[in-house]
Design a protein around this motif. Structure first.
Motif, PDB file in Angstrom:
ATOM      1  N   ARG A  81       0.637  -6.576 -12.555  1.00 26.36           N
ATOM      2  CA  ARG A  81      -0.305  -6.476 -11.428  1.00 26.36           C
ATOM      3  C   ARG A  81      -1.677  -7.006 -11.837  1.00 26.36           C
ATOM      4  N   GLN A  82      -2.155  -6.563 -12.996  1.00 30.94           N
ATOM      5  CA  GLN A  82      -3.473  -6.997 -13.468  1.00 30.94           C
ATOM      6  C   GLN A  82      -3.503  -8.502 -13.723  1.00 30.94           C
ATOM      7  N   LYS A  83      -2.428  -9.020 -14.283  1.00 33.70           N
ATOM      8  CA  LYS A  83      -2.358 -10.448 -14.623  1.00 33.70           C
ATOM      9  C   LYS A  83      -2.515 -11.330 -13.382  1.00 33.70           C
ATOM     10  N   TYR A  84      -1.933 -10.913 -12.252  1.00 31.52           N
ATOM     11  CA  TYR A  84      -1.923 -11.739 -11.039  1.00 31.52           C
ATOM     12  C   TYR A  84      -2.910 -11.288  -9.959  1.00 31.52           C
ATOM     13  N   GLU A  85      -3.632 -10.198 -10.200  1.00 33.07           N
ATOM     14  CA  GLU A  85      -4.502  -9.642  -9.160  1.00 33.07           C
ATOM     15  C   GLU A  85      -5.522 -10.642  -8.629  1.00 33.07           C
ATOM     16  N   ASP A  86      -6.230 -11.328  -9.503  1.00 30.22           N
ATOM     17  CA  ASP A  86      -7.259 -12.269  -9.033  1.00 30.22           C
ATOM     18  C   ASP A  86      -6.641 -13.387  -8.196  1.00 30.22           C
ATOM     19  N   GLN A  87      -5.494 -13.890  -8.634  1.00 30.80           N
ATOM     20  CA  GLN A  87      -4.810 -14.958  -7.900  1.00 30.80           C
ATOM     21  C   GLN A  87      -4.401 -14.483  -6.505  1.00 30.80           C
ATOM     22  N   ILE A  88      -3.810 -13.294  -6.418  1.00 32.72           N
ATOM     23  CA  ILE A  88      -3.356 -12.762  -5.133  1.00 32.72           C
ATOM     24  C   ILE A  88      -4.549 -12.413  -4.240  1.00 32.72           C
ATOM     25  N   MET A  89      -5.599 -11.838  -4.822  1.00 34.79           N
ATOM     26  CA  MET A  89      -6.788 -11.477  -4.033  1.00 34.79           C
ATOM     27  C   MET A  89      -7.474 -12.716  -3.466  1.00 34.79           C
ATOM     28  N   GLY A  90      -7.237 -13.872  -4.052  1.00 31.43           N
ATOM     29  CA  GLY A  90      -7.821 -15.118  -3.563  1.00 31.43           C
ATOM     30  C   GLY A  90      -7.108 -15.695  -2.347  1.00 31.43           C
ATOM     31  N   LEU A  91      -5.961 -15.120  -1.991  1.00 31.73           N
ATOM     32  CA  LEU A  91      -5.233 -15.612  -0.821  1.00 31.73           C
ATOM     33  C   LEU A  91      -5.903 -15.113   0.453  1.00 31.73           C
ATOM     34  N   PRO A  92      -5.851 -15.917   1.532  1.00 31.76           N
ATOM     35  CA  PRO A  92      -6.456 -15.475   2.784  1.00 31.76           C
ATOM     36  C   PRO A  92      -5.807 -14.188   3.289  1.00 31.76           C
ATOM     37  N   ASN A  93      -6.625 -13.297   3.862  1.00 33.27           N
ATOM     38  CA  ASN A  93      -6.093 -12.111   4.533  1.00 33.27           C
ATOM     39  C   ASN A  93      -5.744 -10.964   3.577  1.00 33.27           C
ATOM     40  N   VAL A  94      -5.774 -11.190   2.258  1.00 34.04           N
ATOM     41  CA  VAL A  94      -5.407 -10.139   1.301  1.00 34.04           C
ATOM     42  C   VAL A  94      -6.612  -9.245   1.054  1.00 34.04           C
ATOM     43  N   THR A  95      -6.390  -7.910   1.148  1.00 30.43           N
ATOM     44  CA  THR A  95      -7.477  -6.956   0.939  1.00 30.43           C
ATOM     45  C   THR A  95      -7.266  -6.073  -0.284  1.00 30.43           C
ATOM     46  N   GLY A  96      -6.061  -6.102  -0.867  1.00 29.28           N
ATOM     47  CA  GLY A  96      -5.819  -5.258  -2.035  1.00 29.28           C
ATOM     48  C   GLY A  96      -4.458  -5.524  -2.664  1.00 29.28           C
ATOM     49  N   VAL A  97      -4.340  -5.108  -3.922  1.00 30.88           N
ATOM     50  CA  VAL A  97      -3.092  -5.239  -4.671  1.00 30.88           C
ATOM     51  C   VAL A  97      -2.862  -3.917  -5.387  1.00 30.88           C
ATOM     52  N   GLY A  98      -1.662  -3.387  -5.299  1.00 29.81           N
ATOM     53  CA  GLY A  98      -1.359  -2.112  -5.935  1.00 29.81           C
ATOM     54  C   GLY A  98       0.094  -2.049  -6.377  1.00 29.81           C
ATOM     55  N   ILE A  99       0.534  -0.850  -6.693  1.00 29.07           N
ATOM     56  CA  ILE A  99       1.908  -0.613  -7.122  1.00 29.07           C
ATOM     57  C   ILE A  99       2.512   0.423  -6.185  1.00 29.07           C
ATOM     58  N   GLY A 100       3.740   0.174  -5.771  1.00 32.43           N
ATOM     59  CA  GLY A 100       4.413   1.103  -4.873  1.00 32.43           C
ATOM     60  C   GLY A 100       5.905   1.082  -5.125  1.00 32.43           C
ATOM     61  N   GLU A 101       6.649   1.595  -4.153  1.00 35.88           N
ATOM     62  CA  GLU A 101       8.105   1.642  -4.244  1.00 35.88           C
ATOM     63  C   GLU A 101       8.723   1.117  -2.974  1.00 35.88           C
ATOM     64  N   LYS A 102       9.834   0.424  -3.124  1.00 35.96           N
ATOM     65  CA  LYS A 102      10.595  -0.045  -1.975  1.00 35.96           C
ATOM     66  C   LYS A 102      12.060   0.040  -2.358  1.00 35.96           C
ATOM     67  N   ALA A 103      12.827   0.743  -1.565  1.00 33.58           N
ATOM     68  CA  ALA A 103      14.268   0.928  -1.825  1.00 33.58           C
ATOM     69  C   ALA A 103      14.513   1.490  -3.223  1.00 33.58           C
ATOM     70  N   GLY A 104      13.623   2.404  -3.661  1.00 30.30           N
ATOM     71  CA  GLY A 104      13.802   3.064  -4.948  1.00 30.30           C
ATOM     72  C   GLY A 104      13.412   2.243  -6.163  1.00 30.30           C
ATOM     73  N   LYS A 105      12.839   1.053  -5.938  1.00 29.86           N
ATOM     74  CA  LYS A 105      12.411   0.205  -7.052  1.00 29.86           C
ATOM     75  C   LYS A 105      10.900   0.039  -7.025  1.00 29.86           C
ATOM     76  N   LYS A 106      10.288  -0.038  -8.195  1.00 26.15           N
ATOM     77  CA  LYS A 106       8.854  -0.305  -8.261  1.00 26.15           C
ATOM     78  C   LYS A 106       8.590  -1.740  -7.810  1.00 26.15           C
ATOM     79  N   VAL A 107       7.553  -1.896  -6.983  1.00 28.57           N
ATOM     80  CA  VAL A 107       7.160  -3.210  -6.483  1.00 28.57           C
ATOM     81  C   VAL A 107       5.646  -3.348  -6.575  1.00 28.57           C
ATOM     82  N   ILE A 108       5.193  -4.587  -6.523  1.00 29.21           N
ATOM     83  CA  ILE A 108       3.764  -4.859  -6.457  1.00 29.21           C
ATOM     84  C   ILE A 108       3.414  -4.988  -4.983  1.00 29.21           C
ATOM     85  N   LYS A 109       2.575  -4.078  -4.497  1.00 29.66           N
ATOM     86  CA  LYS A 109       2.181  -4.053  -3.089  1.00 29.66           C
ATOM     87  C   LYS A 109       1.001  -5.003  -2.889  1.00 29.66           C
TER      88      LYS A 109
END
Length: 78
Positions: free
Chosen positions: A10-38
């Motif tokens: 998450r930390q490695k890609y945060e700046d890159q993802i935050m630079g995309l239009p419309n993105v307001t945040g990056v975090g960690i969550g779960e989807k279908a019982g697996k850890k995902v980058i939100k």
């Protein structure tokens, strides 16, 4: 092969993802019982309406991403 910690990814890609239009945040969550980058956005758009360079990647290294629409984020006063 040693699995890399999701927080490190998450930390490695945060700046890159935050630079995309419309993105307001990056975090960690779960989807279908697996850890995902939100990836939090003000509004979700179909990929067909976005430029290729503006699309959130489906995964970052071994972790899938999950885009969640949260609207406009504003600071609240107490």
């Amino acid at each position: 092969m040693i699995a890399i910690n999701i927080e490190t990814i998450r930390q490695k890609y945060e700046d890159q993802i935050m630079g995309l239009p419309n993105v307001t945040g990056v975090g960690i969550g779960e989807k279908a019982g697996k850890k995902v980058i939100k990836v939090f956005v003000t509004q979700k758009f179909p990929e067909s309406e976005l430029q290729p360079q503006d699309i959130v990647p489906k995964s970052l290294e071994e972790y899938e991403t999950d885009v969640e629409e949260i609207g406009t984020v504003t600071a609240q006063t107490l």
